[in-house]
Structure formats: structure tokens, C-alpha cells
Scaffold this motif. Structure first.
Motif, PDB file in Angstrom:
ATOM      1  N   MET A 291       0.838  -1.168   0.000  1.00  0.00           N
ATOM      2  CA  MET A 291       0.000   0.000   0.000  1.00  0.00           C
ATOM      3  C   MET A 291       0.891   1.242   0.000  1.00  0.00           C
ATOM      4  O   MET A 291       1.885   1.307   0.723  1.00  0.00           O
ATOM      5  CB  MET A 291      -0.910  -0.017   1.231  1.00  0.00           C
ATOM      6  N   LYS A 292       0.496   2.212  -0.801  1.00  0.00           N
ATOM      7  CA  LYS A 292       1.239   3.467  -0.871  1.00  0.00           C
ATOM      8  C   LYS A 292       0.752   4.405   0.228  1.00  0.00           C
ATOM      9  O   LYS A 292      -0.440   4.472   0.513  1.00  0.00           O
ATOM     10  CB  LYS A 292       1.028   4.133  -2.229  1.00  0.00           C
ATOM     11  N   ASN A 293       1.683   5.134   0.818  1.00  0.00           N
ATOM     12  CA  ASN A 293       1.382   6.141   1.825  1.00  0.00           C
ATOM     13  C   ASN A 293       1.530   7.507   1.189  1.00  0.00           C
ATOM     14  O   ASN A 293       2.643   7.883   0.796  1.00  0.00           O
ATOM     15  CB  ASN A 293       2.343   6.024   3.010  1.00  0.00           C
ATOM     16  N   LEU A 294       0.437   8.256   1.084  1.00  0.00           N
ATOM     17  CA  LEU A 294       0.481   9.569   0.450  1.00  0.00           C
ATOM     18  C   LEU A 294       0.090  10.653   1.443  1.00  0.00           C
ATOM     19  O   LEU A 294      -0.919  10.532   2.137  1.00  0.00           O
ATOM     20  CB  LEU A 294      -0.479   9.624  -0.743  1.00  0.00           C
ATOM     21  N   LEU A 295       0.882  11.700   1.501  1.00  0.00           N
ATOM     22  CA  LEU A 295       0.497  12.873   2.279  1.00  0.00           C
ATOM     23  C   LEU A 295      -0.711  13.518   1.608  1.00  0.00           C
ATOM     24  O   LEU A 295      -0.959  13.291   0.411  1.00  0.00           O
ATOM     25  CB  LEU A 295       1.664  13.848   2.362  1.00  0.00           C
ATOM     26  N   PRO A 296      -1.492  14.313   2.332  1.00  0.00           N
ATOM     27  CA  PRO A 296      -2.699  14.880   1.735  1.00  0.00           C
ATOM     28  C   PRO A 296      -2.478  15.583   0.395  1.00  0.00           C
ATOM     29  O   PRO A 296      -3.247  15.349  -0.553  1.00  0.00           O
ATOM     30  CB  PRO A 296      -3.198  15.842   2.817  1.00  0.00           C
ATOM     31  N   HIS A 297      -1.444  16.409   0.277  1.00  0.00           N
ATOM     32  CA  HIS A 297      -1.199  17.098  -1.005  1.00  0.00           C
ATOM     33  C   HIS A 297      -0.864  16.108  -2.116  1.00  0.00           C
ATOM     34  O   HIS A 297      -1.269  16.304  -3.273  1.00  0.00           O
ATOM     35  CB  HIS A 297      -0.086  18.143  -0.861  1.00  0.00           C
ATOM     36  N   GLU A 298      -0.142  15.046  -1.788  1.00  0.00           N
ATOM     37  CA  GLU A 298       0.173  14.015  -2.784  1.00  0.00           C
ATOM     38  C   GLU A 298      -1.094  13.287  -3.207  1.00  0.00           C
ATOM     39  O   GLU A 298      -1.269  12.963  -4.393  1.00  0.00           O
ATOM     40  CB  GLU A 298       1.174  13.014  -2.215  1.00  0.00           C
ATOM     41  N   ALA A 299      -1.974  13.032  -2.259  1.00  0.00           N
ATOM     42  CA  ALA A 299      -3.243  12.360  -2.569  1.00  0.00           C
ATOM     43  C   ALA A 299      -4.109  13.226  -3.485  1.00  0.00           C
ATOM     44  O   ALA A 299      -4.691  12.732  -4.457  1.00  0.00           O
ATOM     45  CB  ALA A 299      -3.988  12.035  -1.275  1.00  0.00           C
ATOM     46  N   TRP A 300      -4.182  14.524  -3.184  1.00  0.00           N
ATOM     47  CA  TRP A 300      -4.954  15.437  -4.021  1.00  0.00           C
ATOM     48  C   TRP A 300      -4.370  15.477  -5.434  1.00  0.00           C
ATOM     49  O   TRP A 300      -5.110  15.457  -6.421  1.00  0.00           O
ATOM     50  CB  TRP A 300      -4.991  16.825  -3.397  1.00  0.00           C
ATOM     51  N   ALA A 301      -3.049  15.499  -5.551  1.00  0.00           N
ATOM     52  CA  ALA A 301      -2.402  15.495  -6.866  1.00  0.00           C
ATOM     53  C   ALA A 301      -2.722  14.206  -7.620  1.00  0.00           C
ATOM     54  O   ALA A 301      -2.985  14.238  -8.826  1.00  0.00           O
ATOM     55  CB  ALA A 301      -0.890  15.666  -6.712  1.00  0.00           C
ATOM     56  N   LEU A 302      -2.721  13.077  -6.915  1.00  0.00           N
ATOM     57  CA  LEU A 302      -3.058  11.801  -7.559  1.00  0.00           C
ATOM     58  C   LEU A 302      -4.463  11.842  -8.156  1.00  0.00           C
ATOM     59  O   LEU A 302      -4.675  11.416  -9.296  1.00  0.00           O
ATOM     60  CB  LEU A 302      -2.960  10.654  -6.546  1.00  0.00           C
ATOM     61  N   ILE A 303      -5.408  12.356  -7.408  1.00  0.00           N
ATOM     62  CA  ILE A 303      -6.799  12.432  -7.893  1.00  0.00           C
ATOM     63  C   ILE A 303      -6.881  13.317  -9.135  1.00  0.00           C
ATOM     64  O   ILE A 303      -7.624  13.012 -10.064  1.00  0.00           O
ATOM     65  CB  ILE A 303      -7.723  12.953  -6.782  1.00  0.00           C
ATOM     66  N   GLN A 304      -6.127  14.404  -9.148  1.00  0.00           N
ATOM     67  CA  GLN A 304      -6.134  15.297 -10.307  1.00  0.00           C
ATOM     68  C   GLN A 304      -5.483  14.640 -11.522  1.00  0.00           C
ATOM     69  O   GLN A 304      -5.955  14.812 -12.651  1.00  0.00           O
ATOM     70  CB  GLN A 304      -5.397  16.603  -9.974  1.00  0.00           C
ATOM     71  N   GLN A 305      -4.410  13.882 -11.300  1.00  0.00           N
ATOM     72  CA  GLN A 305      -3.665  13.268 -12.394  1.00  0.00           C
ATOM     73  C   GLN A 305      -4.306  11.980 -12.890  1.00  0.00           C
ATOM     74  O   GLN A 305      -4.139  11.615 -14.050  1.00  0.00           O
ATOM     75  CB  GLN A 305      -2.227  12.993 -11.954  1.00  0.00           C
ATOM     76  N   GLN A 306      -4.991  11.257 -12.006  1.00  0.00           N
ATOM     77  CA  GLN A 306      -5.621   9.986 -12.362  1.00  0.00           C
ATOM     78  C   GLN A 306      -7.098  10.027 -11.969  1.00  0.00           C
ATOM     79  O   GLN A 306      -7.490   9.486 -10.930  1.00  0.00           O
ATOM     80  CB  GLN A 306      -4.923   8.826 -11.658  1.00  0.00           C
ATOM     81  N   PRO A 307      -7.929  10.657 -12.771  1.00  0.00           N
ATOM     82  CA  PRO A 307      -9.339  10.815 -12.403  1.00  0.00           C
ATOM     83  C   PRO A 307     -10.111   9.500 -12.280  1.00  0.00           C
ATOM     84  O   PRO A 307     -11.206   9.486 -11.714  1.00  0.00           O
ATOM     85  CB  PRO A 307      -9.910  11.696 -13.512  1.00  0.00           C
ATOM     86  N   ASP A 308      -9.546   8.402 -12.760  1.00  0.00           N
ATOM     87  CA  ASP A 308     -10.196   7.095 -12.610  1.00  0.00           C
ATOM     88  C   ASP A 308     -10.034   6.536 -11.194  1.00  0.00           C
ATOM     89  O   ASP A 308     -10.671   5.552 -10.833  1.00  0.00           O
ATOM     90  CB  ASP A 308      -9.613   6.104 -13.629  1.00  0.00           C
ATOM     91  N   THR A 309      -9.202   7.161 -10.376  1.00  0.00           N
ATOM     92  CA  THR A 309      -8.982   6.686  -9.018  1.00  0.00           C
ATOM     93  C   THR A 309     -10.284   6.733  -8.234  1.00  0.00           C
ATOM     94  O   THR A 309     -10.989   7.743  -8.241  1.00  0.00           O
ATOM     95  CB  THR A 309      -7.922   7.561  -8.309  1.00  0.00           C
ATOM     96  N   LEU A 310     -10.603   5.631  -7.568  1.00  0.00           N
ATOM     97  CA  LEU A 310     -11.775   5.596  -6.684  1.00  0.00           C
ATOM     98  C   LEU A 310     -11.327   6.080  -5.317  1.00  0.00           C
ATOM     99  O   LEU A 310     -10.496   5.452  -4.664  1.00  0.00           O
ATOM    100  CB  LEU A 310     -12.353   4.184  -6.598  1.00  0.00           C
TER     101      LEU A 310
END
Length: 130
Positions: A1-20
Motif C-alpha cells: 500500500m502506498k502512503n500519500l500525504l494529503p497534497h500528494e493524494a490530491w495530486a493523484l486524484i487530479q492526475q488519475q481521475p479514474d482513481t476511486l
């Protein structure tokens, strides 16, 4: 499992909109404390039992995700429940699981307050409250 800080998580959602994006808190927490926009609430446990059912949880996530290789991002209050929920999902065969370190409200400070030290809300990321 990946550990993402909140800003990293927000960036992931923006970059990969298919993320649930899954909020594993109880529904009442998600609605009244606040939650990120677009998050899907699938509780790790719920009142009054307060007992996780990993198989039930994994089945609910799979129904929502549609497939086990879909990117998943988990959030809870402080990052603890997502650790357990993420481990259950990986044990159930999910292959791309990440969680938000410090969760939505973050760690407790010396005065037992949250959203003061860290977390999604502390980092001024988008959120909504019912």
C-alpha cells in the motif's frame, strides 16, 4: 500500500481521475465532520457494531470499483483505519491501493484537538460539510 500525504493524494486524484476515492469512516463522520469532494463513503465499520468485516468491506469496494486493478485511495479520520482497510483490500486481491497519511482530521495535538498539526483539512485542501 502506498502512503500519500494529503497534497500528494490530491495530486493523484487530479492526475488519475479514474482513481476511486473511498472514505472509510462511518457515514455520520463523513457527513457531519466533513469530507473531500467526490469521495465515496464505504465504511470500514459502522455503528452500532463498530466491528470491521473485511470480506464485506472488500466486496463493497469491488462493487463500486468494478475491478480489482482500479486505483484506490482511502481516507479516514487520522490514517489508522485506512491502514487496516487497505491491508484487507490487498489481501482480497486489490493491486493499486493508497491511503492518505494523517487522514482528514490529522493527529491529536497536546490539547487533544485535531486539524491543528496535519491532515487533509489542516492542509487547506478542498472539502465539504453537510
Amino acid at each position: 500500500m502506498k502512503n500519500l500525504l494529503p497534497h500528494e493524494a490530491w495530486a493523484l486524484i487530479q492526475q488519475q481521475p479514474d482513481t476511486l476515492f473511498v472514505d472509510v469512516r462511518m457515514e455520520i463522520e463523513s457527513l457531519y465532520v466533513g469530507r473531500p469532494p467526490g469521495v465515496e463513503n464505504i465504511p470500514w465499520y459502522e455503528y452500532p457494531d463498530m466491528t470491521p468485516d473485511p470480506a464485506h468491506f472488500a466486496a463493497a469496494v469491488e462493487r463500486e470499483a468494478g475491478r480489482k486493478d482500479r486505483p484506490l485511495l482511502l481516507i479516514c479520520r487520522s490514517g489508522t483505519r485506512t491502514q487496516h482497510a487497505g491491508q484487507a483490500l490487498e489481501a482480497a486481491g486489490f493491486t493499486d491501493v493508497a491511503h492518505v497519511v494523517h487522514g482528514f482530521e490529522g493527529d491529536l495535538d497536546a490539547h487533544f484537538r485535531r486539524s491543528v498539526l496535519n491532515g487533509w483539512r489542516h492542509d487547506n485542501l478542498p472539502w465539504e460539510q453537510m
